[in-house]
Design a protein around this motif. Sequence first.
Motif, mmCIF file in Angstrom:
data_model
loop_
_atom_site.group_PDB
_atom_site.id
_atom_site.type_symbol
_atom_site.label_atom_id
_atom_site.label_comp_id
_atom_site.label_asym_id
_atom_site.label_seq_id
_atom_site.Cartn_x
_atom_site.Cartn_y
_atom_site.Cartn_z
ATOM 1 N N TYR A 115 0.803 -1.225 0.000
ATOM 2 C CA TYR A 115 0.000 0.000 0.000
ATOM 3 C C TYR A 115 0.835 1.274 0.000
ATOM 4 N N ALA B 257 -10.459 3.926 -5.328
ATOM 5 C CA ALA B 257 -9.655 2.706 -5.463
ATOM 6 C C ALA B 257 -8.223 3.000 -5.911
ATOM 7 N N GLY B 258 -7.889 4.287 -6.024
ATOM 8 C CA GLY B 258 -6.522 4.644 -6.384
ATOM 9 C C GLY B 258 -6.192 4.500 -7.849
ATOM 10 N N ARG C 23 -7.154 -1.818 -3.846
ATOM 11 C CA ARG C 23 -6.689 -0.663 -4.605
ATOM 12 C C ARG C 23 -5.856 -1.068 -5.820
#
Length: 426
Positions: free
Chosen positions: A58, A154-155, A336
């Motif tokens: 992440y 969700a990036g 993501r």
Amino acid sequence: MLAEVLGCFAGRFGRVEPRRAAGQFVTGLLADIEVKTCWQLAEQAGHSRPDAMQRLLYRAVWDADAVRNDLRQLITSRFGGPDAVLVVDDTGDLKKGVHTVGVQRQYTGTAGRVENSQVGVFLGYAGVDGHTLIDRRVYLPVSWTEDRDRCQAAGVPDEIEFATKPELAAEMITAALAAGVPAGWATADEAYGNSATFRAGLRDHEIGYVLAVSRSHLVPLDGGKTRVRVDWIAADLPDSAWQRRSAGAGSKGPRLYDWAWLDDVCTDADPDDGGRHSLLIRRNTSTGELAFYRCWTPRPATLAQLVRVAGIRWTIEEAFQAAKGQVGLDQHQVRRWDSWHRFTTLALAALAVLAICAADATHDEPSDTGLIKLTVNEVRRLTNACIIRPIIDLAHRLHWSGWRRRHQARARRAHYTRRLNLELQP
């Protein structure tokens, strides 16, 4: 080999902590553990919490595409050759909820029906010595690309727009060839072979192809004056048009089929491309079931060459089976964009370890041993028996049992509180 694979991309991490975590992550994917999420991988690595593994997927600073490039170079240097084949296919992971990047109700071959799932498009590489996966793209349906708020949550990068699966496949092939990946052929199933744009892109790269097409696919005949369904063409073929050939070795012997090859047909809109268009038809010797392939080569080719490439398409199915069954490709619990690409890239690294070890063992073993070739499944078993030692410390296991139960209790209280607050709202 594990050290060599990890070493090929070690320089992509600016800090020692994520570099070490990445090595432990890949080792954990190879380990004999039931589920391969960040929790289980952290416990396997001897961590007291999953924070380092979660941070790796992440927040840690590293470029998954750069790592992919390093892996691709290592793999193609081992398996590469002028007759290597680029193989394209997609696979789905069944999901719950609506927040995981790319998820929606859609058809996936994993279930054989429409399910709530996430689909990834993958590029495989098959050389003389072995095969594995070298690239990946997550498929974003229109329901996602038209909802920029959902994408942002969700990036998903702002520049990412909708792309069909054949377009994603073309991107990966273009990137591989631009990086100098040696390949003479491409193959894919009918979802890609039916795309005229995908076929034209391969011809632009001057790479030969054997692409499956549907039985209702129309091909141009007589210089493009007429278009005929491929199954109608097969129905009119005489017995003398069929030749029995093997599409490669299978677990029960040669994969024998009857083949019919119609040379210099199926010319697309650019008949002056300098190549040779043809139609290849495969007939099952037992059931009579037919399969159809659009073919193109930049120079004259033989039926044996086309049959070999058609048979190699199944290597990506074997790679999917190994990736999911051996290194947990489908066991990620990430939502993501970046996290999906990072987990998937590290899974490809673990798969590369198994594939290269199996190929190297084939070279090193004497030819007359009375044993089958070492498989990726057996390589993983031996790796766990000889190299990866499970942690059996009782205090460590009890710590993780308490940590999981404590975390799950907090999550349960949060869910209950949220549900009660929603019900109490006027």
